[in-house]
Design an enzyme around this catalytic site. Sequence first.
Site, PDB file in Angstrom:
ATOM      1  N   LYS A  22      39.371 -35.808  63.485  1.00  0.00           N
ATOM      2  CA  LYS A  22      38.850 -36.411  64.724  1.00  0.00           C
ATOM      3  C   LYS A  22      38.822 -37.931  64.606  1.00  0.00           C
ATOM      4  O   LYS A  22      39.295 -38.642  65.484  1.00  0.00           O
ATOM      5  CB  LYS A  22      37.437 -35.889  65.002  1.00  0.00           C
ATOM      6  N   ASN A  23      38.247 -38.427  63.526  1.00  0.00           N
ATOM      7  CA  ASN A  23      38.029 -39.876  63.449  1.00  0.00           C
ATOM      8  C   ASN A  23      39.329 -40.653  63.278  1.00  0.00           C
ATOM      9  O   ASN A  23      39.466 -41.759  63.802  1.00  0.00           O
ATOM     10  CB  ASN A  23      37.017 -40.197  62.340  1.00  0.00           C
ATOM     11  N   CYS A  70      22.390 -44.865  68.455  1.00  0.00           N
ATOM     12  CA  CYS A  70      22.444 -43.413  68.667  1.00  0.00           C
ATOM     13  C   CYS A  70      21.473 -42.753  67.707  1.00  0.00           C
ATOM     14  O   CYS A  70      20.782 -43.430  66.950  1.00  0.00           O
ATOM     15  CB  CYS A  70      23.869 -42.878  68.566  1.00  0.00           C
ATOM     16  N   ARG A 129      23.487 -48.847  64.788  1.00  0.00           N
ATOM     17  CA  ARG A 129      24.937 -48.969  64.898  1.00  0.00           C
ATOM     18  C   ARG A 129      25.399 -50.291  65.534  1.00  0.00           C
ATOM     19  O   ARG A 129      26.020 -50.291  66.615  1.00  0.00           O
ATOM     20  CB  ARG A 129      25.506 -47.741  65.621  1.00  0.00           C
ATOM     21  N   ASP A 153      28.946 -38.201  56.304  1.00  0.00           N
ATOM     22  CA  ASP A 153      29.197 -37.138  57.283  1.00  0.00           C
ATOM     23  C   ASP A 153      29.125 -35.732  56.663  1.00  0.00           C
ATOM     24  O   ASP A 153      29.270 -34.734  57.377  1.00  0.00           O
ATOM     25  CB  ASP A 153      30.558 -37.354  57.968  1.00  0.00           C
ATOM     26  N   ARG A 195      31.515 -31.949  69.938  1.00  0.00           N
ATOM     27  CA  ARG A 195      32.132 -33.281  69.930  1.00  0.00           C
ATOM     28  C   ARG A 195      33.164 -33.395  68.811  1.00  0.00           C
ATOM     29  O   ARG A 195      34.123 -34.158  68.937  1.00  0.00           O
ATOM     30  CB  ARG A 195      31.068 -34.357  69.710  1.00  0.00           C
TER      31      ARG A 195
HETATM   32  C1  EPZ Z   1      32.573 -44.161  61.333  1.00  0.00           C
HETATM   33  O1  EPZ Z   1      31.580 -44.745  62.172  1.00  0.00           O
HETATM   34  C2  EPZ Z   1      32.638 -42.703  61.715  1.00  0.00           C
HETATM   35  N1  EPZ Z   1      32.992 -42.602  63.116  1.00  0.00           N
HETATM   36  C3  EPZ Z   1      31.295 -42.042  61.432  1.00  0.00           C
HETATM   37  O2  EPZ Z   1      31.442 -40.650  61.683  1.00  0.00           O
HETATM   38  C4  EPZ Z   1      30.927 -42.235  59.956  1.00  0.00           C
HETATM   39  O3  EPZ Z   1      29.626 -41.731  59.721  1.00  0.00           O
HETATM   40  C5  EPZ Z   1      30.979 -43.711  59.597  1.00  0.00           C
HETATM   41  O4  EPZ Z   1      32.258 -44.288  59.954  1.00  0.00           O
HETATM   42  C6  EPZ Z   1      30.743 -43.960  58.122  1.00  0.00           C
HETATM   43  O5  EPZ Z   1      31.694 -43.284  57.355  1.00  0.00           O
HETATM   44  C7  EPZ Z   1      34.266 -42.709  63.496  1.00  0.00           C
HETATM   45  O6  EPZ Z   1      35.176 -42.890  62.696  1.00  0.00           O
HETATM   46  C8  EPZ Z   1      34.569 -42.569  64.942  1.00  0.00           C
HETATM   47  P1  EPZ Z   1      30.776 -48.036  60.180  1.00  0.00           P
HETATM   48  P2  EPZ Z   1      31.483 -46.324  62.326  1.00  0.00           P
HETATM   49  O7  EPZ Z   1      31.102 -49.140  61.105  1.00  0.00           O
HETATM   50  O8  EPZ Z   1      32.841 -46.916  62.276  1.00  0.00           O
HETATM   51  C9  EPZ Z   1      27.040 -50.936  59.501  1.00  0.00           C
HETATM   52  C10 EPZ Z   1      30.854 -38.549  62.555  1.00  0.00           C
HETATM   53  O9  EPZ Z   1      29.920 -37.766  62.299  1.00  0.00           O
HETATM   54  N2  EPZ Z   1      27.728 -51.817  60.464  1.00  0.00           N
HETATM   55  O10 EPZ Z   1      31.634 -47.829  58.986  1.00  0.00           O
HETATM   56  O11 EPZ Z   1      30.615 -46.602  63.487  1.00  0.00           O
HETATM   57  C11 EPZ Z   1      26.485 -49.694  60.164  1.00  0.00           C
HETATM   58  O12 EPZ Z   1      25.223 -49.932  60.723  1.00  0.00           O
HETATM   59  C12 EPZ Z   1      30.623 -40.046  62.698  1.00  0.00           C
HETATM   60  O13 EPZ Z   1      32.035 -38.172  62.726  1.00  0.00           O
HETATM   61  C13 EPZ Z   1      27.258 -53.087  60.685  1.00  0.00           C
HETATM   62  O14 EPZ Z   1      26.237 -53.513  60.107  1.00  0.00           O
HETATM   63  O15 EPZ Z   1      30.694 -46.672  60.996  1.00  0.00           O
HETATM   64  C14 EPZ Z   1      26.475 -48.719  59.006  1.00  0.00           C
HETATM   65  O16 EPZ Z   1      25.312 -48.928  58.251  1.00  0.00           O
HETATM   66  C15 EPZ Z   1      29.174 -40.412  62.719  1.00  0.00           C
HETATM   67  N3  EPZ Z   1      27.922 -53.900  61.569  1.00  0.00           N
HETATM   68  C16 EPZ Z   1      27.679 -49.132  58.165  1.00  0.00           C
HETATM   69  O17 EPZ Z   1      28.000 -50.458  58.572  1.00  0.00           O
HETATM   70  C17 EPZ Z   1      29.048 -53.480  62.212  1.00  0.00           C
HETATM   71  O18 EPZ Z   1      29.613 -54.272  62.980  1.00  0.00           O
HETATM   72  C18 EPZ Z   1      28.916 -48.257  58.331  1.00  0.00           C
HETATM   73  O19 EPZ Z   1      29.276 -48.201  59.708  1.00  0.00           O
HETATM   74  C19 EPZ Z   1      29.524 -52.192  61.981  1.00  0.00           C
HETATM   75  C20 EPZ Z   1      28.840 -51.368  61.108  1.00  0.00           C
END
Ligand code: EPZ
Length: 420
Positions: free
Chosen positions: A22-23, A116, A121, A307, A399
């Site tokens: 999916k991702n 969320c 996020r 995840d 989802r």
């Molecule tokens: C991706 O989310 C995945 N979603 C998530 O999967 C997954 O949990 C996550 O990566 C971590 O592996 C998709 O790929 C669509 P991040 P993403 O930006 O990209 C912080 C599922 O269940 N951060 O890597 O949103 C953030 O708060 C979902 O399939 C910032 O501080 O995750 C977090 O602590 C849920 N500033 C960490 O980085 C930013 O600008 C990782 O977030 C962006 C993120």
Amino acid sequence: METMVIRGGRRLQGTVTASGSKNASLAIMAACLLADGTSRVTNVPDVQDIRTMCTMLEILGARARMQDNVFTLDPKGFASRPAPYELVKTMRASIYVLAPLLSRFGKAQVALPGGCAIGQRPIDQHLKGLEALGAQVSLEHGYIHTAAPHGLKGADIYLDVASVGATVNIMLAAVLAAGKTVIDHAACEPEIVDLAEGLNRMGADIKGAGSSRIEIKGQRQLGPMEHRVITDRIEAGTLAVAGAITAGDITIRSFPGRHLTALEKKLGEAGVEVVPAAGDAVQIKRLQERLAPVDIVTLPYPGFPTDLQAQWMALMCLAAGRSVVTETIWENRFLHVAELKRMGADIQIEGSNALVRGGALLSGAQVMASDLRASAALILAGLVAEGETTVSRIYHLDRGYEQLEEKLASLGADIQRIRE
Ligand code: EPZ
């Protein structure tokens, strides 16, 4: 409203095939907006988030189709339109359209995603990257407005956190920017590598994906993509835990073993072997009657994936002793704990640690899913709980899991979706 009803106590047996990621698909679908021509992507899972992304692409004027796990995108009508809050709020990955809009039209207007269930996020790293490439960014009335009147220019970017989403957005912007971009402290997740492969098939020049330094030489234009998406490592991991938790004997085809090393090692420590079988299949074998308690800490790839944290916790509820589950990625990803406790689990939260005292018999109960992976964890617990478990708010599951109940039922689980 739909619920899932599971009657626990069946050992799973048989063979099941893991679906596409999916991702990875979500990022690749947005990438197709960058092409001059129709792209075709196979092995895309038929799940709600993919349908939401199709709707988003259609709102932007492109022609998006999904049939039999094949996604096609004709970007001919792609136009600079706002990506509306109504859609962005239902799926945060909608933010991936930001970079294609910006690089193709020099401006973009995308609703700022809110928090969320699992955390706040933020998207500051996405915006920091786009600003480094020359975009002006402002926030007005809940919308991110970006403009690059003089086009995007390659830059050296250091991410403060190795964000998957920020890495995706910056890659999508940099492939059509003038000159070279370097992303340091980039996310190393397999989905990033898959996106890079897809983009390179379109004519992009991306090196280093999968490492923390990605180098991109911008191109003037990109052709359409023909690509097969990688297997969903989180779905495959969830199925492996289903085999382990029920002390079953299951074979998982299309198992992305090299993307699931952390899970495999931890399963091994708990007393569950992942045995290579024919082709890309593996067999999940529980070696001992009682699982050993094993601590995990969620970390960016190749660490233990956040995840799979909830699913692991469900497994540890059965272990003979105490284990600690530490969540370091999302500040609020323990919502499943209260629900597992309703099923008799003994779990205590202390900050980012959950202390699991395993061994108590789980008993079926009415529980509520709070997010995608929490719903999977509750179903896994239901598979071994005594009696009937009803999981409500199952739309979270839909989802991101393709036909999970059909797959589990084919392995002998007593699971049924009830439409009220
Ligand atoms: C991706 O989310 C995945 N979603 C998530 O999967 C997954 O949990 C996550 O990566 C971590 O592996 C998709 O790929 C669509 P991040 P993403 O930006 O990209 C912080 C599922 O269940 N951060 O890597 O949103 C953030 O708060 C979902 O399939 C910032 O501080 O995750 C977090 O602590 C849920 N500033 C960490 O980085 C930013 O600008 C990782 O977030 C962006 C993120």
